[in-house]
Design a protein around this motif. Structure first.
Motif, PDB file in Angstrom:
ATOM      1  N   LYS A 103     -99.752 -22.882 -26.736  1.00 12.34           N
ATOM      2  CA  LYS A 103    -100.121 -24.229 -27.173  1.00 12.34           C
ATOM      3  C   LYS A 103     -99.515 -24.515 -28.543  1.00 12.34           C
ATOM      4  CE  LYS A 103    -104.506 -23.709 -25.681  1.00 12.34           C
ATOM      5  NZ  LYS A 103    -105.940 -23.833 -25.841  1.00 12.34           N
ATOM      6  N   LEU A 104     -99.076 -25.733 -28.730  1.00  6.52           N
ATOM      7  CA  LEU A 104     -98.389 -26.092 -29.965  1.00  6.52           C
ATOM      8  C   LEU A 104     -99.384 -26.217 -31.115  1.00  6.52           C
ATOM      9  CD1 LEU A 104     -96.100 -28.778 -28.345  1.00  6.52           C
ATOM     10  CD2 LEU A 104     -95.510 -26.420 -28.913  1.00  6.52           C
ATOM     11  N   GLY A 105     -98.857 -26.317 -32.305  1.00  9.79           N
ATOM     12  CA  GLY A 105     -99.706 -26.514 -33.468  1.00  9.79           C
ATOM     13  C   GLY A 105    -100.155 -25.215 -34.083  1.00  9.79           C
ATOM     14  N   ARG A 106    -100.764 -25.344 -35.279  1.00  8.03           N
ATOM     15  CA  ARG A 106    -101.265 -24.150 -35.967  1.00  8.03           C
ATOM     16  C   ARG A 106    -102.345 -24.537 -36.955  1.00  8.03           C
ATOM     17  NH1 ARG A 106     -96.775 -21.082 -38.779  1.00  8.03           N
ATOM     18  NH2 ARG A 106     -95.494 -22.282 -37.357  1.00  8.03           N
ATOM     19  N   SER A 107    -103.073 -23.537 -37.403  1.00 11.97           N
ATOM     20  CA  SER A 107    -104.098 -23.706 -38.444  1.00 11.97           C
ATOM     21  C   SER A 107    -104.027 -22.497 -39.364  1.00 11.97           C
ATOM     22  CB  SER A 107    -105.484 -23.787 -37.798  1.00 11.97           C
ATOM     23  OG  SER A 107    -105.766 -22.575 -37.126  1.00 11.97           O
ATOM     24  N   ASN A 108    -104.805 -22.538 -40.452  1.00  8.99           N
ATOM     25  CA  ASN A 108    -104.963 -21.375 -41.343  1.00  8.99           C
ATOM     26  C   ASN A 108    -103.638 -20.884 -41.934  1.00  8.99           C
ATOM     27  OD1 ASN A 108    -107.028 -21.376 -39.058  1.00  8.99           O
ATOM     28  ND2 ASN A 108    -108.053 -20.022 -40.529  1.00  8.99           N
ATOM     29  N   ALA A 109    -102.667 -21.804 -42.054  1.00  6.26           N
ATOM     30  CA  ALA A 109    -101.374 -21.453 -42.653  1.00  6.26           C
ATOM     31  C   ALA A 109    -101.446 -21.642 -44.166  1.00  6.26           C
ATOM     32  CB  ALA A 109    -100.279 -22.338 -42.057  1.00  6.26           C
ATOM     33  N   VAL A 110    -100.347 -21.417 -44.861  1.00  4.66           N
ATOM     34  CA  VAL A 110    -100.267 -21.752 -46.284  1.00  4.66           C
ATOM     35  C   VAL A 110     -99.112 -22.726 -46.495  1.00  4.66           C
ATOM     36  CG1 VAL A 110    -101.279 -19.627 -47.161  1.00  4.66           C
ATOM     37  CG2 VAL A 110     -98.797 -19.755 -46.828  1.00  4.66           C
ATOM     38  N   GLY A 111     -99.237 -23.552 -47.519  1.00  6.84           N
ATOM     39  CA  GLY A 111     -98.166 -24.453 -47.919  1.00  6.84           C
ATOM     40  C   GLY A 111     -97.907 -24.294 -49.401  1.00  6.84           C
ATOM     41  N   PHE A 112     -96.672 -24.464 -49.797  1.00  6.46           N
ATOM     42  CA  PHE A 112     -96.363 -24.434 -51.230  1.00  6.46           C
ATOM     43  C   PHE A 112     -95.102 -25.259 -51.468  1.00  6.46           C
ATOM     44  CE2 PHE A 112     -94.817 -20.530 -49.213  1.00  6.46           C
ATOM     45  CZ  PHE A 112     -93.476 -20.444 -49.591  1.00  6.46           C
ATOM     46  N   ASN A 162    -103.303  -2.062 -34.961  1.00  5.83           N
ATOM     47  CA  ASN A 162    -102.832  -1.718 -33.619  1.00  5.83           C
ATOM     48  C   ASN A 162    -101.319  -1.544 -33.560  1.00  5.83           C
ATOM     49  OD1 ASN A 162    -105.483  -1.967 -32.589  1.00  5.83           O
ATOM     50  ND2 ASN A 162    -105.229  -4.189 -32.533  1.00  5.83           N
ATOM     51  N   GLY A 163    -100.672  -1.576 -34.738  1.00  7.04           N
ATOM     52  CA  GLY A 163     -99.224  -1.380 -34.761  1.00  7.04           C
ATOM     53  C   GLY A 163     -98.426  -2.639 -34.478  1.00  7.04           C
ATOM     54  N   ASN A 164     -99.107  -3.804 -34.369  1.00  5.13           N
ATOM     55  CA  ASN A 164     -98.393  -5.054 -34.121  1.00  5.13           C
ATOM     56  C   ASN A 164     -97.994  -5.705 -35.439  1.00  5.13           C
ATOM     57  OD1 ASN A 164     -98.876  -4.922 -31.287  1.00  5.13           O
ATOM     58  ND2 ASN A 164    -100.966  -5.614 -31.693  1.00  5.13           N
ATOM     59  N   ALA A 165     -96.758  -6.137 -35.537  1.00  2.00           N
ATOM     60  CA  ALA A 165     -96.291  -6.794 -36.761  1.00  2.00           C
ATOM     61  C   ALA A 165     -96.332  -8.310 -36.599  1.00  2.00           C
ATOM     62  CB  ALA A 165     -94.897  -6.318 -37.117  1.00  2.00           C
ATOM     63  N   ASN A 166     -97.334  -8.825 -35.862  1.00  2.00           N
ATOM     64  CA  ASN A 166     -97.488 -10.275 -35.850  1.00  2.00           C
ATOM     65  C   ASN A 166     -98.067 -10.702 -37.198  1.00  2.00           C
ATOM     66  OD1 ASN A 166     -99.925  -9.135 -35.340  1.00  2.00           O
ATOM     67  ND2 ASN A 166    -100.319 -10.202 -33.433  1.00  2.00           N
ATOM     68  N   GLY A 167     -98.271 -11.954 -37.400  1.00  2.00           N
ATOM     69  CA  GLY A 167     -98.454 -12.470 -38.747  1.00  2.00           C
ATOM     70  C   GLY A 167     -99.825 -12.321 -39.340  1.00  2.00           C
ATOM     71  N   ARG A 168    -100.124 -13.201 -40.272  1.00  3.23           N
ATOM     72  CA  ARG A 168    -101.417 -13.190 -40.960  1.00  3.23           C
ATOM     73  C   ARG A 168    -101.926 -14.617 -41.094  1.00  3.23           C
ATOM     74  NH1 ARG A 168    -100.462 -10.757 -46.784  1.00  3.23           N
ATOM     75  NH2 ARG A 168     -99.123  -9.409 -45.563  1.00  3.23           N
ATOM     76  N   TYR A 169    -103.185 -14.747 -41.466  1.00  2.41           N
ATOM     77  CA  TYR A 169    -103.757 -16.079 -41.684  1.00  2.41           C
ATOM     78  C   TYR A 169    -104.722 -16.031 -42.860  1.00  2.41           C
ATOM     79  CZ  TYR A 169    -107.816 -14.370 -38.999  1.00  2.41           C
ATOM     80  OH  TYR A 169    -108.895 -13.658 -38.552  1.00  2.41           O
ATOM     81  N   ASP A 170    -105.117 -17.221 -43.314  1.00  2.00           N
ATOM     82  CA  ASP A 170    -105.999 -17.349 -44.480  1.00  2.00           C
ATOM     83  C   ASP A 170    -105.439 -16.641 -45.708  1.00  2.00           C
ATOM     84  OD1 ASP A 170    -107.722 -18.971 -43.124  1.00  2.00           O
ATOM     85  OD2 ASP A 170    -109.219 -17.432 -42.714  1.00  2.00           O
ATOM     86  N   ALA A 171    -104.116 -16.664 -45.832  1.00  2.00           N
ATOM     87  CA  ALA A 171    -103.462 -16.132 -47.030  1.00  2.00           C
ATOM     88  C   ALA A 171    -103.553 -17.169 -48.152  1.00  2.00           C
ATOM     89  CB  ALA A 171    -102.007 -15.794 -46.722  1.00  2.00           C
ATOM     90  N   SER A 172    -102.986 -16.850 -49.312  1.00  2.00           N
ATOM     91  CA  SER A 172    -102.910 -17.791 -50.435  1.00  2.00           C
ATOM     92  C   SER A 172    -101.461 -17.835 -50.899  1.00  2.00           C
ATOM     93  CB  SER A 172    -103.795 -17.331 -51.596  1.00  2.00           C
ATOM     94  OG  SER A 172    -105.134 -17.240 -51.169  1.00  2.00           O
ATOM     95  N   ALA A 173    -101.000 -18.998 -51.310  1.00  2.00           N
ATOM     96  CA  ALA A 173     -99.604 -19.113 -51.723  1.00  2.00           C
ATOM     97  C   ALA A 173     -99.460 -20.160 -52.811  1.00  2.00           C
ATOM     98  CB  ALA A 173     -98.724 -19.488 -50.535  1.00  2.00           C
ATOM     99  N   PHE A 174     -98.417 -19.988 -53.612  1.00  2.00           N
ATOM    100  CA  PHE A 174     -98.105 -20.976 -54.652  1.00  2.00           C
ATOM    101  C   PHE A 174     -96.613 -20.926 -54.920  1.00  2.00           C
ATOM    102  CE2 PHE A 174     -99.983 -17.093 -56.457  1.00  2.00           C
ATOM    103  CZ  PHE A 174     -98.970 -16.607 -57.279  1.00  2.00           C
ATOM    104  N   GLY A 175     -96.056 -22.022 -55.402  1.00  2.00           N
ATOM    105  CA  GLY A 175     -94.659 -22.059 -55.807  1.00  2.00           C
ATOM    106  C   GLY A 175     -94.580 -22.152 -57.312  1.00  2.00           C
TER     107      GLY A 175
END
Ligand SMILES: *[C@@H]1O[C@H](CO)[C@@H](O)[C@H](O)[C@H]1NC(C)=O
Ligand SMILES: *[C@@H]1O[C@H](CO)[C@@H](O)[C@H](O)[C@H]1NC(C)=O
Ligand SMILES: *[C@@H]1O[C@H](CO)[C@@H](O)[C@H](O)[C@H]1NC(C)=O
Ligand SMILES: *[C@@H]1O[C@H](CO)[C@@H](O)[C@H](O)[C@H]1NC(C)=O
Ligand SMILES: *[C@@H]1O[C@H](CO)[C@@H](O)[C@H](O)[C@H]1NC(C)=O
Length: 305
Positions: A103-112, A162-175
């Protein structure tokens, strides 16, 4: 209209930077005011990302509890006699489905936001959860002049338990300046590694910087002032407690950047001004810096505790 660029005013009772005001009572001292502005043109949502490019604020992605969105909206604060106006922009192209229905779309990403060495500003979006709640590691760059999104190098996620290198969520970011910084979040384990995104080149590069020295956490807020990053709040991910430590990050303070521990957001003085600071502890909040009459302050609002 300059202050409207940052959307809102907030009470001083939650100011983080200035601790100079002292009070004799527990009555919250109020300054500033919240004034309603044009509502987002698209569906209501949470777990969206935002960044500011030039004098325009952008909001993208998010979740309404049923659907995850891939749309992008620009907010022009000076439009309609400062009531503001939203305009829909290019949607983020759907990433290849990791698994499930895709399914398209996403949540819990970060923007900077990054100011490139050319002086142009670009917005970035990375990580998150897709419509099937798979963790994501893709990175996207928004060009406000072309109104287009371009995919950049994937965030180099480390394997989860589990050895999976899929991503992360609820991170924090800044530029800060010409680079982006991403830290903390959750990939099956709570995280505190810090990664630096340099947009130079076709796809940009991610390199590891100095790990965040505080408790591993997710849902922390980050903001930037005077070329320093600040990180506060979030969920202490080894317990259910929210954390009250407060840190700054200087990208030039040491190789990989230098983290400095600031005063805990806690009732530590015998004066009353900080008696309510325990209320600041939360996760999933938002933060911004507003330079009002040359008196910059950082603000935190919303979230949960
Ligand atoms: C902004 O600055 C003005 C002028 O110094 C001051 O009167 C006002 O209280 C400030 N507002 C906030 C929210 O700090
Ligand atoms: C965004 O998602 C919608 C479905 O909600 C889809 O129709 C559209 O093609 C997607 N846009 C892009 C650019 O992938
Ligand atoms: C850590 O945080 C993630 C996401 O916020 C959550 O799913 C997980 O249950 C948390 N783990 C603990 C031990 O609190
Ligand atoms: C975070 O959780 C760990 C493990 O329960 C605990 O030792 C630590 O004191 C907590 N930190 C804060 C700031 O709550
Ligand atoms: C906060 O400080 C006040 C003194 O200003 C004290 O009466 C109160 O007990 C403190 N609260 C906590 C939780 O330490």
């Amino acid at each position: 209209m300059k202050q409207l660029k940052y959307f809102f005013f907030l009470p001083v009772s939650i100011i983080l930077i200035s601790v100079s005001c002292t009070r004799d009572t527990d009555l919250a001292e109020q300054s500033g005011n919240w004034i309603v502005r044009a509502s987002l043109g698209g569906p209501a949502r949470y777990k969206a990302v935002s960044f500011v490019l030039y004098d325009t604020a952008y909001v993208a992605t998010g979740y309404d509890g049923t659907y995850k969105y891939n749309d992008t909206w620009a907010f022009y604060p000076d439009a309609n006699n400062a009531y503001g106006a939203w305009q829909q922009k290019a949607s983020i192209p759907a990433p290849p489905p990791a698994s499930g229905s895709g399914k398209l779309g996403r949540s819990n990403a970060v923007g900077f936001a990054i100011t490139l060495t050319s002086g142009l500003m670009k917005g970035y979006l990375a990580t998150g959860l897709d419509g099937d709640a798979n963790r994501m590691k893709d990175t996207w760059e928004y060009d406000p002049k072309a109104d287009s999104w371009a995919q950049k190098l994937d965030f180099p996620e480390k394997p989860d338990p589990n050895g999976n290198a899929n991503g992360r969520y609820d991170a924090s970011a800044f530029g800060i300046g010409a680079k982006g910084y991403l830290t903390c979040g959750f990939n099956g384990n709570p995280l505190s590694d810090l990664w630096i995104f340099d947009p130079t080149g076709t796809l940009g590069t991610w390199t590891q910087g100095t790990n965040f020295p505080g408790f591993k956490r997710s849902g922390a807020v980050a903001f930037v002032y005077n070329n320093l990053g600040y990180l506060a709040t979030g969920q202490n991910n080894t317990s259910t407690a929210s954390v009250n430590d407060f840190w700054s990050y200087d990208p030039n303070g040491a190789a990989g950047g230098l983290w400095t521990k600031l005063k805990d957001i806690a009732n530590t003085s015998t004066d009353s001004y900080d008696d309510d600071y325990t209320d600041i502890v939360r996760s999933g909040a938002v933060a911004f810096v507003m330079n009002n009459a040359s008196t910059p302050k950082a603000y935190i609002t919303t979230g949960q505790n």
